[in-house]
Design a protein around this motif. Structure first.
Motif, PDB file in Angstrom:
ATOM      1  N   ASN A   1       0.801  -1.231   0.000  1.00 27.66           N
ATOM      2  CA  ASN A   1       0.000   0.000   0.000  1.00 27.66           C
ATOM      3  C   ASN A   1       0.828   1.273   0.000  1.00 27.66           C
ATOM      4  O   ASN A   1       0.274   2.355   0.169  1.00 27.66           O
ATOM      5  CB  ASN A   1      -0.945  -0.007   1.209  1.00 27.66           C
ATOM      6  N   GLY A   2       2.127   1.144  -0.143  1.00 26.97           N
ATOM      7  CA  GLY A   2       2.980   2.329  -0.206  1.00 26.97           C
ATOM      8  C   GLY A   2       3.785   2.518   1.068  1.00 26.97           C
ATOM      9  O   GLY A   2       3.319   3.150   2.018  1.00 26.97           O
ATOM     10  N   LEU A   3       4.952   1.978   1.067  1.00 22.42           N
ATOM     11  CA  LEU A   3       5.845   2.076   2.219  1.00 22.42           C
ATOM     12  C   LEU A   3       6.631   3.370   2.124  1.00 22.42           C
ATOM     13  O   LEU A   3       7.352   3.591   1.168  1.00 22.42           O
ATOM     14  CB  LEU A   3       6.798   0.871   2.233  1.00 22.42           C
ATOM     15  N   ASP A   4       6.466   4.222   3.115  1.00 18.62           N
ATOM     16  CA  ASP A   4       7.264   5.453   3.146  1.00 18.62           C
ATOM     17  C   ASP A   4       8.339   5.324   4.221  1.00 18.62           C
ATOM     18  O   ASP A   4       8.407   4.336   4.946  1.00 18.62           O
ATOM     19  CB  ASP A   4       6.377   6.680   3.373  1.00 18.62           C
ATOM     20  N   SER A   5       9.198   6.321   4.301  1.00 19.19           N
ATOM     21  CA  SER A   5      10.339   6.216   5.219  1.00 19.19           C
ATOM     22  C   SER A   5       9.898   6.185   6.679  1.00 19.19           C
ATOM     23  O   SER A   5      10.549   5.537   7.503  1.00 19.19           O
ATOM     24  CB  SER A   5      11.337   7.347   4.977  1.00 19.19           C
ATOM     25  N   THR A   6       8.790   6.833   7.021  1.00 19.97           N
ATOM     26  CA  THR A   6       8.302   6.799   8.404  1.00 19.97           C
ATOM     27  C   THR A   6       7.849   5.388   8.778  1.00 19.97           C
ATOM     28  O   THR A   6       8.210   4.871   9.840  1.00 19.97           O
ATOM     29  CB  THR A   6       7.140   7.793   8.598  1.00 19.97           C
ATOM     30  N   LYS A   7       7.087   4.759   7.890  1.00 19.22           N
ATOM     31  CA  LYS A   7       6.640   3.384   8.149  1.00 19.22           C
ATOM     32  C   LYS A   7       7.836   2.431   8.197  1.00 19.22           C
ATOM     33  O   LYS A   7       7.886   1.528   9.033  1.00 19.22           O
ATOM     34  CB  LYS A   7       5.653   2.931   7.079  1.00 19.22           C
ATOM     35  N   MET A   8       8.775   2.648   7.298  1.00 21.47           N
ATOM     36  CA  MET A   8       9.978   1.820   7.272  1.00 21.47           C
ATOM     37  C   MET A   8      10.715   1.945   8.598  1.00 21.47           C
ATOM     38  O   MET A   8      11.140   0.942   9.185  1.00 21.47           O
ATOM     39  CB  MET A   8      10.871   2.269   6.122  1.00 21.47           C
ATOM     40  N   ASN A   9      10.880   3.159   9.075  1.00 20.03           N
ATOM     41  CA  ASN A   9      11.559   3.396  10.341  1.00 20.03           C
ATOM     42  C   ASN A   9      10.818   2.702  11.482  1.00 20.03           C
ATOM     43  O   ASN A   9      11.438   2.082  12.349  1.00 20.03           O
ATOM     44  CB  ASN A   9      11.688   4.892  10.607  1.00 20.03           C
ATOM     45  N   ASN A  10       9.499   2.787  11.484  1.00 20.67           N
ATOM     46  CA  ASN A  10       8.707   2.123  12.527  1.00 20.67           C
ATOM     47  C   ASN A  10       8.909   0.610  12.517  1.00 20.67           C
ATOM     48  O   ASN A  10       9.010  -0.015  13.572  1.00 20.67           O
ATOM     49  CB  ASN A  10       7.233   2.469  12.382  1.00 20.67           C
ATOM     50  N   HIS A  11       8.965   0.027  11.330  1.00 18.00           N
ATOM     51  CA  HIS A  11       9.191  -1.423  11.235  1.00 18.00           C
ATOM     52  C   HIS A  11      10.587  -1.798  11.736  1.00 18.00           C
ATOM     53  O   HIS A  11      10.753  -2.794  12.430  1.00 18.00           O
ATOM     54  CB  HIS A  11       8.981  -1.914   9.808  1.00 18.00           C
ATOM     55  N   LEU A  12      11.573  -1.010  11.387  1.00 17.43           N
ATOM     56  CA  LEU A  12      12.928  -1.292  11.848  1.00 17.43           C
ATOM     57  C   LEU A  12      13.049  -1.123  13.361  1.00 17.43           C
ATOM     58  O   LEU A  12      13.720  -1.910  14.029  1.00 17.43           O
ATOM     59  CB  LEU A  12      13.938  -0.408  11.123  1.00 17.43           C
ATOM     60  N   LEU A  13      12.378  -0.116  13.905  1.00 20.34           N
ATOM     61  CA  LEU A  13      12.402   0.073  15.356  1.00 20.34           C
ATOM     62  C   LEU A  13      11.705  -1.088  16.070  1.00 20.34           C
ATOM     63  O   LEU A  13      12.156  -1.531  17.127  1.00 20.34           O
ATOM     64  CB  LEU A  13      11.760   1.408  15.731  1.00 20.34           C
ATOM     65  N   ALA A  14      10.620  -1.581  15.482  1.00 23.19           N
ATOM     66  CA  ALA A  14       9.931  -2.743  16.066  1.00 23.19           C
ATOM     67  C   ALA A  14      10.851  -3.960  16.052  1.00 23.19           C
ATOM     68  O   ALA A  14      10.965  -4.673  17.059  1.00 23.19           O
ATOM     69  CB  ALA A  14       8.638  -3.036  15.303  1.00 23.19           C
ATOM     70  N   ALA A  15      11.528  -4.189  14.935  1.00 18.84           N
ATOM     71  CA  ALA A  15      12.453  -5.321  14.845  1.00 18.84           C
ATOM     72  C   ALA A  15      13.563  -5.187  15.880  1.00 18.84           C
ATOM     73  O   ALA A  15      13.952  -6.167  16.522  1.00 18.84           O
ATOM     74  CB  ALA A  15      13.036  -5.416  13.433  1.00 18.84           C
ATOM     75  N   LYS A  16      14.050  -3.974  16.056  1.00 20.06           N
ATOM     76  CA  LYS A  16      15.099  -3.738  17.050  1.00 20.06           C
ATOM     77  C   LYS A  16      14.586  -4.045  18.458  1.00 20.06           C
ATOM     78  O   LYS A  16      15.296  -4.629  19.266  1.00 20.06           O
ATOM     79  CB  LYS A  16      15.558  -2.287  16.948  1.00 20.06           C
ATOM     80  N   SER A  17      13.346  -3.677  18.739  1.00 23.91           N
ATOM     81  CA  SER A  17      12.796  -3.949  20.074  1.00 23.91           C
ATOM     82  C   SER A  17      12.612  -5.447  20.299  1.00 23.91           C
ATOM     83  O   SER A  17      12.831  -5.944  21.407  1.00 23.91           O
ATOM     84  CB  SER A  17      11.493  -3.193  20.302  1.00 23.91           C
ATOM     85  N   TYR A  18      12.237  -6.192  19.248  1.00 28.17           N
ATOM     86  CA  TYR A  18      12.104  -7.646  19.375  1.00 28.17           C
ATOM     87  C   TYR A  18      13.460  -8.272  19.663  1.00 28.17           C
ATOM     88  O   TYR A  18      13.584  -9.169  20.499  1.00 28.17           O
ATOM     89  CB  TYR A  18      11.528  -8.263  18.101  1.00 28.17           C
ATOM     90  N   TYR A  19      14.461  -7.809  18.950  1.00 25.71           N
ATOM     91  CA  TYR A  19      15.824  -8.309  19.133  1.00 25.71           C
ATOM     92  C   TYR A  19      16.297  -8.037  20.561  1.00 25.71           C
ATOM     93  O   TYR A  19      16.839  -8.918  21.224  1.00 25.71           O
ATOM     94  CB  TYR A  19      16.728  -7.621  18.103  1.00 25.71           C
ATOM     95  N   LYS A  20      16.055  -6.830  21.033  1.00 29.28           N
ATOM     96  CA  LYS A  20      16.475  -6.462  22.381  1.00 29.28           C
ATOM     97  C   LYS A  20      15.735  -7.292  23.433  1.00 29.28           C
ATOM     98  O   LYS A  20      16.338  -7.759  24.401  1.00 29.28           O
ATOM     99  CB  LYS A  20      16.237  -4.975  22.612  1.00 29.28           C
ATOM    100  N   SER A  21      14.452  -7.493  23.229  1.00 29.58           N
ATOM    101  CA  SER A  21      13.649  -8.278  24.165  1.00 29.58           C
ATOM    102  C   SER A  21      14.162  -9.716  24.262  1.00 29.58           C
ATOM    103  O   SER A  21      14.315 -10.262  25.363  1.00 29.58           O
ATOM    104  CB  SER A  21      12.187  -8.259  23.713  1.00 29.58           C
ATOM    105  N   PHE A  22      14.437 -10.318  23.114  1.00 29.62           N
ATOM    106  CA  PHE A  22      14.944 -11.696  23.125  1.00 29.62           C
ATOM    107  C   PHE A  22      16.324 -11.768  23.775  1.00 29.62           C
ATOM    108  O   PHE A  22      16.587 -12.652  24.591  1.00 29.62           O
ATOM    109  CB  PHE A  22      14.991 -12.279  21.714  1.00 29.62           C
TER     110      PHE A  22
END
Length: 159
Positions: A45-66
């Motif tokens: 549906n159109g990935l912009d840099s803000t959404k991309m950043n949010n996804h990367l931050l979520a991935a980082k939080s999952y990594y940190k949690s594990f």
């Protein structure tokens, strides 16, 4: 390998790892699945840099949690290590920190950004197949804008 364990220590480690991985399967994998589905939807549906950043931050939080969970589960074994085993662990981390310094702190910002872009591109292509030119451009913009604070990460490694 961080340290050579005896049979009893190996058994305790396996038990702790089983606990960590069970927790990961039950609590984290469903989060990853939802996050990946959201990422796919955003791409369609159109990935912009803000959404991309949010996804990367979520991935980082999952990594940190594990990692936090794993460190806590395995860390309880440290008091049972012998003096020689503790020395092995410390030497291992010192070597890894030296490697980190060479790989990240002894390079120019341009070299680091180029390497980060290459790594992220490979990672996203593993997940999504070939990236479009627009997606590659978005990754490039992200790498340029995001502060990859390697020095701060290095200081955390030393603690």
């Amino acid at each position: 390998q961080y340290v050579l364990l005896d049979d009893e220590q190996s058994g305790l480690l396996l038990k702790q790892l089983e606990n960590s991985f069970s927790w990961h399967r039950k609590t984290q994998l469903p989060l990853y699945s939802n996050s990946i589905q959201g990422f796919r939807n955003d791409i369609e549906n159109g990935l912009d840099s803000t959404k991309m950043n949010n996804h990367l931050l979520a991935a980082k939080s999952y990594y940190k949690s594990f990692n936090t969970r794993l460190i806590n589960d395995v860390g309880i074994l440290l008091p049972g290590l012998t003096e020689n085993q503790l020395k092995e662990v410390m030497e291992y981390f010192a070597d890894k920190n030296d490697d980190y310094q060479e790989e990240y702190l002894d390079k120019s910002k341009e070299e680091l950004k180029e390497k980060k872009l290459e790594n992220l591109t490979e990672q996203f292509e593993d997940w999504l197949d070939d990236l479009t030119e627009q997606q590659k451009s978005m990754l490039n913009d992200f790498v340029i804008k995001y502060d990859w604070n390697y020095e701060e990460r290095y200081q955390l490694r030393l603690k």
